[in-house]
Design a protein around this motif. Structure first.
Motif, PDB file in Angstrom:
ATOM      1  N   VAL A  10       0.842  -1.194   0.000  1.00 12.40           N
ATOM      2  CA  VAL A  10       0.000   0.000   0.000  1.00 12.40           C
ATOM      3  C   VAL A  10       0.882   1.250   0.000  1.00 12.40           C
ATOM      4  N   SER A  11       1.912   1.263   0.830  1.00 13.95           N
ATOM      5  CA  SER A  11       2.817   2.417   0.897  1.00 13.95           C
ATOM      6  C   SER A  11       3.484   2.675  -0.448  1.00 13.95           C
ATOM      7  N   PHE A  12       3.996   1.611  -1.057  1.00 13.30           N
ATOM      8  CA  PHE A  12       4.707   1.728  -2.325  1.00 13.30           C
ATOM      9  C   PHE A  12       3.764   2.212  -3.427  1.00 13.30           C
ATOM     10  N   ASN A  13       2.568   1.647  -3.495  1.00 10.52           N
ATOM     11  CA  ASN A  13       1.615   2.045  -4.533  1.00 10.52           C
ATOM     12  C   ASN A  13       1.106   3.469  -4.327  1.00 10.52           C
ATOM     13  N   LEU A  14       0.869   3.851  -3.087  1.00 10.09           N
ATOM     14  CA  LEU A  14       0.443   5.219  -2.800  1.00 10.09           C
ATOM     15  C   LEU A  14       1.550   6.203  -3.178  1.00 10.09           C
ATOM     16  N   ALA A  15       2.782   5.863  -2.843  1.00 14.19           N
ATOM     17  CA  ALA A  15       3.919   6.728  -3.208  1.00 14.19           C
ATOM     18  C   ALA A  15       4.029   6.864  -4.717  1.00 14.19           C
ATOM     19  N   GLY A  16       3.885   5.757  -5.433  1.00 13.86           N
ATOM     20  CA  GLY A  16       3.962   5.789  -6.891  1.00 13.86           C
ATOM     21  C   GLY A  16       2.864   6.634  -7.508  1.00 13.86           C
ATOM     22  N   ALA A  17       1.658   6.525  -6.968  1.00 12.65           N
ATOM     23  CA  ALA A  17       0.536   7.313  -7.489  1.00 12.65           C
ATOM     24  C   ALA A  17       0.765   8.808  -7.239  1.00 12.65           C
ATOM     25  N   LEU A  18       1.159   9.154  -6.030  1.00 14.18           N
ATOM     26  CA  LEU A  18       1.398  10.559  -5.704  1.00 14.18           C
ATOM     27  C   LEU A  18       2.641  11.100  -6.414  1.00 14.18           C
ATOM     28  N   GLY A  19       3.589  10.196  -6.705  1.00 12.96           N
ATOM     29  CA  GLY A  19       4.815  10.588  -7.392  1.00 12.96           C
ATOM     30  C   GLY A  19       4.578  11.092  -8.809  1.00 12.96           C
ATOM     31  N   GLN A  20       3.400  10.853  -9.350  1.00 17.51           N
ATOM     32  CA  GLN A  20       3.064  11.343 -10.688  1.00 17.51           C
ATOM     33  C   GLN A  20       2.867  12.860 -10.693  1.00 17.51           C
ATOM     34  N   VAL A  21       2.527  13.426  -9.534  1.00 12.79           N
ATOM     35  CA  VAL A  21       2.219  14.855  -9.472  1.00 12.79           C
ATOM     36  C   VAL A  21       2.987  15.611  -8.382  1.00 12.79           C
ATOM     37  N   LYS A  22       3.687  14.887  -7.518  1.00 13.82           N
ATOM     38  CA  LYS A  22       4.406  15.518  -6.409  1.00 13.82           C
ATOM     39  C   LYS A  22       5.811  14.922  -6.291  1.00 13.82           C
ATOM     40  N   LYS A  23       6.664  15.621  -5.565  1.00  9.24           N
ATOM     41  CA  LYS A  23       7.989  15.095  -5.235  1.00  9.24           C
ATOM     42  C   LYS A  23       7.817  14.263  -3.966  1.00  9.24           C
ATOM     43  N   VAL A  24       7.912  12.940  -4.123  1.00  9.37           N
ATOM     44  CA  VAL A  24       7.565  12.007  -3.050  1.00  9.37           C
ATOM     45  C   VAL A  24       8.794  11.246  -2.560  1.00  9.37           C
ATOM     46  N   LEU A  25       8.843  11.061  -1.246  1.00 10.67           N
ATOM     47  CA  LEU A  25       9.859  10.212  -0.620  1.00 10.67           C
ATOM     48  C   LEU A  25       9.142   9.074   0.097  1.00 10.67           C
ATOM     49  N   LEU A  26       9.548   7.849  -0.195  1.00  6.25           N
ATOM     50  CA  LEU A  26       9.049   6.671   0.507  1.00  6.25           C
ATOM     51  C   LEU A  26      10.138   6.211   1.459  1.00  6.25           C
ATOM     52  N   ILE A  27       9.809   6.128   2.750  1.00  3.69           N
ATOM     53  CA  ILE A  27      10.780   5.719   3.772  1.00  3.69           C
ATOM     54  C   ILE A  27      10.415   4.344   4.307  1.00  3.69           C
ATOM     55  N   ASP A  28      11.382   3.445   4.306  1.00  4.19           N
ATOM     56  CA  ASP A  28      11.196   2.148   4.958  1.00  4.19           C
ATOM     57  C   ASP A  28      11.643   2.309   6.404  1.00  4.19           C
ATOM     58  N   ALA A  29      10.675   2.561   7.283  1.00 10.24           N
ATOM     59  CA  ALA A  29      10.972   2.747   8.700  1.00 10.24           C
ATOM     60  C   ALA A  29      10.690   1.485   9.504  1.00 10.24           C
ATOM     61  N   ASP A  30      10.525   0.359   8.823  1.00 14.47           N
ATOM     62  CA  ASP A  30      10.433  -0.918   9.527  1.00 14.47           C
ATOM     63  C   ASP A  30      11.875  -1.367   9.721  1.00 14.47           C
ATOM     64  N   LEU A  31      12.463  -0.921  10.794  1.00 15.80           N
ATOM     65  CA  LEU A  31      13.883  -1.166  11.057  1.00 15.80           C
ATOM     66  C   LEU A  31      14.155  -2.550  11.633  1.00 15.80           C
ATOM     67  N   ARG A  32      13.118  -3.349  11.757  1.00 17.64           N
ATOM     68  CA  ARG A  32      13.273  -4.706  12.265  1.00 17.64           C
ATOM     69  C   ARG A  32      13.248  -5.716  11.118  1.00 17.64           C
ATOM     70  N   ARG A  33      12.315  -5.537  10.203  1.00 17.64           N
ATOM     71  CA  ARG A  33      12.180  -6.416   9.032  1.00 17.64           C
ATOM     72  C   ARG A  33      11.951  -5.565   7.783  1.00 17.64           C
ATOM     73  N   PRO A  34      12.965  -4.832   7.364  1.00 21.10           N
ATOM     74  CA  PRO A  34      12.788  -3.946   6.206  1.00 21.10           C
ATOM     75  C   PRO A  34      12.543  -4.736   4.922  1.00 21.10           C
ATOM     76  N   LYS A  35      11.675  -4.195   4.067  1.00 21.99           N
ATOM     77  CA  LYS A  35      11.326  -4.896   2.823  1.00 21.99           C
ATOM     78  C   LYS A  35      11.604  -4.093   1.564  1.00 21.99           C
ATOM     79  N   ILE A  36      11.489  -2.786   1.632  1.00 16.60           N
ATOM     80  CA  ILE A  36      11.517  -1.977   0.423  1.00 16.60           C
ATOM     81  C   ILE A  36      12.823  -2.126  -0.347  1.00 16.60           C
ATOM     82  N   GLY A  37      13.945  -2.057   0.330  1.00 22.00           N
ATOM     83  CA  GLY A  37      15.232  -2.223  -0.349  1.00 22.00           C
ATOM     84  C   GLY A  37      15.334  -3.570  -1.041  1.00 22.00           C
ATOM     85  N   ARG A  38      14.891  -4.591  -0.362  1.00 24.63           N
ATOM     86  CA  ARG A  38      14.934  -5.952  -0.920  1.00 24.63           C
ATOM     87  C   ARG A  38      14.024  -6.066  -2.152  1.00 24.63           C
TER      88      ARG A  38
END
Length: 181
Positions: A10-38
Motif C-alpha cells: 500500500v505504501s509503495f503504490n500510494l507513493a507511486g501514485a502521488l509521485g506522478q504529481v508531487k515530489k515524493v519520498l518513501l521511507i522504509d521505517a520498519d527497522l526490524r524487518r525492512p522490505k523496500i530495499g529488498r
C-alpha cells in the motif's frame, strides 16, 4: 496490525501514485524487518534511514530516485540494535524535519503496530496515518485495538485501508434479502 497485511505494498503504490504529481519520498521505517530495499534489489549494506540518523551517511548517500515508480526512496539501512530508541531520538526528529523541507509528500512504511511501538512513535511525525488491515484475516478486535492505540497518542488517523479483499467471496456472502429497504 500484524505482519503480511500489505502495509509495504500500500505504501509503495500510494507513493507511486502521488509521485506522478508531487515530489515524493518513501521511507522504509520498519527497522526490524525492512522490505523496500529488498523489493527493489538494493544491497542491504547501502546506507539508509538508520545510517542517516546515526550520522554515518549524508542525505545524498541514503536517498535515491527510482524512475520506475517516479519516487525517491530511503531504505531502512543498517538494522540498529534498538530501533525504537533510534526512532524516538532527537536525531531522528531532526532528520524528519530536514526531509520535510526537501519533499512535497513523505510516506513512511512502519513495523506492525501490534508487535512493537515503532508505529506509535512514527505517527507523531505524520500529518496523516492510514491504517492497513487485511480482509478476512486480521481479527476485528485486533484492528480495533490498533486504532485505539493510535487514538491514545493522538495520531492523525485519515482512514483505514481494507486490503486483500476477495470480492467474489464477499459477493457470495452478501445476501440482498437481509438488507432492509
Amino acid at each position: 496490525s500484524v505482519p503480511e497485511e500489505g502495509k509495504t505494498t500500500v505504501s509503495f503504490n500510494l507513493a507511486g501514485a502521488l509521485g506522478q504529481v508531487k515530489k515524493v519520498l518513501l521511507i522504509d521505517a520498519d527497522l526490524r524487518r525492512p522490505k523496500i530495499g529488498r523489493l527493489l534489489g538494493r544491497d542491504n549494506k547501502q546506507p539508509g534511514l538508520s545510517d542517516l540518523v546515526a550520522g554515518q551517511a549524508q542525505l545524498a548517500q541514503a536517498v535515491f530516485f527510482d524512475a520506475r515508480p517516479g519516487i525517491h526512496i530511503l531504505t531502512a539501512g543498517t538494522v540498529p540494535p534498538n530501533p525504537l530508541e533510534l526512532l524516538s531520538s532527537q536525531k531522528f526528529a531532526k532528520v524528519m524535519a530536514k526531509l520535510k523541507e526537501n519533499f512535497d509528500v513523505i510516506i513512511v512504511d512502519s513495523a506492525p503496530l501490534q508487535l512493537v511501538s515503532d508505529a506509535l512513535v512514527l505517527s507523531q511525525f505524520a500529518s496523516s496515518v492510514i491504517y492497513v488491515v487485511k480482509a478476512d484475516s486480521t481479527p476485528y478486535q485486533v484492528a480495533q485495538n490498533g486504532l485505539k492505540k493510535l487514538r491514545r497518542v493522538n495520531a492523525p488517523i485519515l482512514g483505514v485501508v481494507l486490503n486483500q479483499l476477495d470480492l467474489e467471496k464477499a459477493e457470495h456472502n452478501y445476501d440482498a434479502k437481509q438488507v432492509p429497504e
